[in-house]
Design a protein around this motif. Sequence first.
Motif, PDB file in Angstrom:
ATOM      1  N   GLU A 199      -3.986   0.493  -4.041  1.00  0.00           N
ATOM      2  CA  GLU A 199      -3.721   0.850  -2.780  1.00  0.00           C
ATOM      3  C   GLU A 199      -4.981   0.509  -1.805  1.00  0.00           C
ATOM      4  O   GLU A 199      -4.804  -0.315  -0.658  1.00  0.00           O
ATOM      5  CB  GLU A 199      -3.881   2.345  -2.577  1.00  0.00           C
ATOM      6  CG  GLU A 199      -2.649   2.914  -2.724  1.00  0.00           C
ATOM      7  CD  GLU A 199      -2.661   4.602  -2.582  1.00  0.00           C
ATOM      8  OE1 GLU A 199      -2.572   4.854  -1.312  1.00  0.00           O
ATOM      9  OE2 GLU A 199      -2.744   5.414  -3.579  1.00  0.00           O
ATOM     10  N   GLN A 204       0.791  -1.220   0.122  1.00  0.00           N
ATOM     11  CA  GLN A 204      -0.145   0.139   0.110  1.00  0.00           C
ATOM     12  C   GLN A 204       0.836   1.149   0.066  1.00  0.00           C
ATOM     13  O   GLN A 204       0.835   2.142  -0.671  1.00  0.00           O
ATOM     14  CB  GLN A 204      -0.989   0.029   1.336  1.00  0.00           C
ATOM     15  CG  GLN A 204      -1.953   1.074   1.181  1.00  0.00           C
ATOM     16  CD  GLN A 204      -2.802   1.086   2.554  1.00  0.00           C
ATOM     17  OE1 GLN A 204      -2.494   0.292   3.431  1.00  0.00           O
ATOM     18  NE2 GLN A 204      -3.688   2.076   2.359  1.00  0.00           N
ATOM     19  N   HIS A 237       1.078   4.102  -2.946  1.00  0.00           N
ATOM     20  CA  HIS A 237       0.720   5.312  -2.873  1.00  0.00           C
ATOM     21  C   HIS A 237       1.804   6.398  -3.352  1.00  0.00           C
ATOM     22  O   HIS A 237       1.731   7.295  -3.956  1.00  0.00           O
ATOM     23  CB  HIS A 237       0.509   5.694  -1.321  1.00  0.00           C
ATOM     24  CG  HIS A 237       0.385   7.224  -1.174  1.00  0.00           C
ATOM     25  ND1 HIS A 237      -1.054   7.725  -1.365  1.00  0.00           N
ATOM     26  CD2 HIS A 237       0.959   8.071  -0.588  1.00  0.00           C
ATOM     27  CE1 HIS A 237      -0.890   8.863  -1.040  1.00  0.00           C
ATOM     28  NE2 HIS A 237       0.440   9.034  -0.661  1.00  0.00           N
ATOM     29  N   LYS A 291       1.922   6.283  -7.066  1.00  0.00           N
ATOM     30  CA  LYS A 291       0.763   6.895  -7.851  1.00  0.00           C
ATOM     31  C   LYS A 291       1.087   8.458  -7.583  1.00  0.00           C
ATOM     32  O   LYS A 291       0.521   9.064  -8.460  1.00  0.00           O
ATOM     33  CB  LYS A 291      -0.177   6.394  -6.691  1.00  0.00           C
ATOM     34  CG  LYS A 291      -1.519   7.425  -7.127  1.00  0.00           C
ATOM     35  CD  LYS A 291      -2.784   7.324  -6.146  1.00  0.00           C
ATOM     36  CE  LYS A 291      -2.235   7.974  -5.057  1.00  0.00           C
ATOM     37  NZ  LYS A 291      -3.591   8.055  -3.851  1.00  0.00           N
ATOM     38  N   THR A 292       1.673   9.120  -6.655  1.00  0.00           N
ATOM     39  CA  THR A 292       1.992  10.458  -6.580  1.00  0.00           C
ATOM     40  C   THR A 292       3.122  10.917  -7.632  1.00  0.00           C
ATOM     41  O   THR A 292       2.705  12.008  -8.344  1.00  0.00           O
ATOM     42  CB  THR A 292       2.496  10.716  -5.204  1.00  0.00           C
ATOM     43  OG1 THR A 292       1.837  10.269  -4.019  1.00  0.00           O
ATOM     44  CG2 THR A 292       2.835  12.155  -5.230  1.00  0.00           C
ATOM     45  N   ASN A 349      -4.940  -2.239   1.220  1.00  0.00           N
ATOM     46  CA  ASN A 349      -5.621  -2.011   2.407  1.00  0.00           C
ATOM     47  C   ASN A 349      -6.751  -3.024   2.773  1.00  0.00           C
ATOM     48  O   ASN A 349      -6.697  -3.374   3.849  1.00  0.00           O
ATOM     49  CB  ASN A 349      -6.341  -0.510   2.341  1.00  0.00           C
ATOM     50  CG  ASN A 349      -6.582  -0.047   3.661  1.00  0.00           C
ATOM     51  OD1 ASN A 349      -5.979  -0.100   4.599  1.00  0.00           O
ATOM     52  ND2 ASN A 349      -8.021   0.524   3.662  1.00  0.00           N
ATOM     53  N   TYR A 369      -3.940   3.611  -7.266  1.00  0.00           N
ATOM     54  CA  TYR A 369      -4.948   3.999  -6.339  1.00  0.00           C
ATOM     55  C   TYR A 369      -5.775   2.756  -6.249  1.00  0.00           C
ATOM     56  O   TYR A 369      -6.161   2.242  -4.918  1.00  0.00           O
ATOM     57  CB  TYR A 369      -5.766   4.932  -6.673  1.00  0.00           C
ATOM     58  CG  TYR A 369      -6.986   5.278  -5.730  1.00  0.00           C
ATOM     59  CD1 TYR A 369      -6.567   5.912  -4.713  1.00  0.00           C
ATOM     60  CD2 TYR A 369      -8.228   5.063  -6.235  1.00  0.00           C
ATOM     61  CE1 TYR A 369      -7.774   6.050  -3.743  1.00  0.00           C
ATOM     62  CE2 TYR A 369      -9.311   4.925  -5.265  1.00  0.00           C
ATOM     63  CZ  TYR A 369      -9.036   5.798  -4.042  1.00  0.00           C
ATOM     64  OH  TYR A 369     -10.049   5.861  -2.979  1.00  0.00           O
TER      65      TYR A 369
END
Length: 116
Positions: free
Chosen positions: A80, A54, A58, A61-62, A84, A77
Amino acid sequence: MVQKALLNKQTMIDLLGNDYDSIQYFRLQFVEQSEAILPELLEYLESGCFDKLQLKAHFLKTSAKAVGAEMTADSLYQLELSANAQDPKTSAMIMDSLLLLHTELKAIILESSNRD
């Protein structure tokens, strides 16, 4: 719903203006970064380390959002969310999709860097 682009070229123009060299530099940096991180994501998935999966998803993804890799960012996303939920089956399907997207995105970025 708005269709996501494999590579939204306007994203980087909005950030950097029409500085083609800087745009290409950051796109190539993203390719290198993702080449390093994608194997880690697979390793975390295979070993059931969903918390690490996760976090890395993340992080990448940024970067994907910053270069305009909208479809990749969306897949990250989703990864993620599945990490989760500790859902290995969904995570594996998303990883397959993500790897295909990355291959296509890398080809587009490398092709555009070879322009005359």
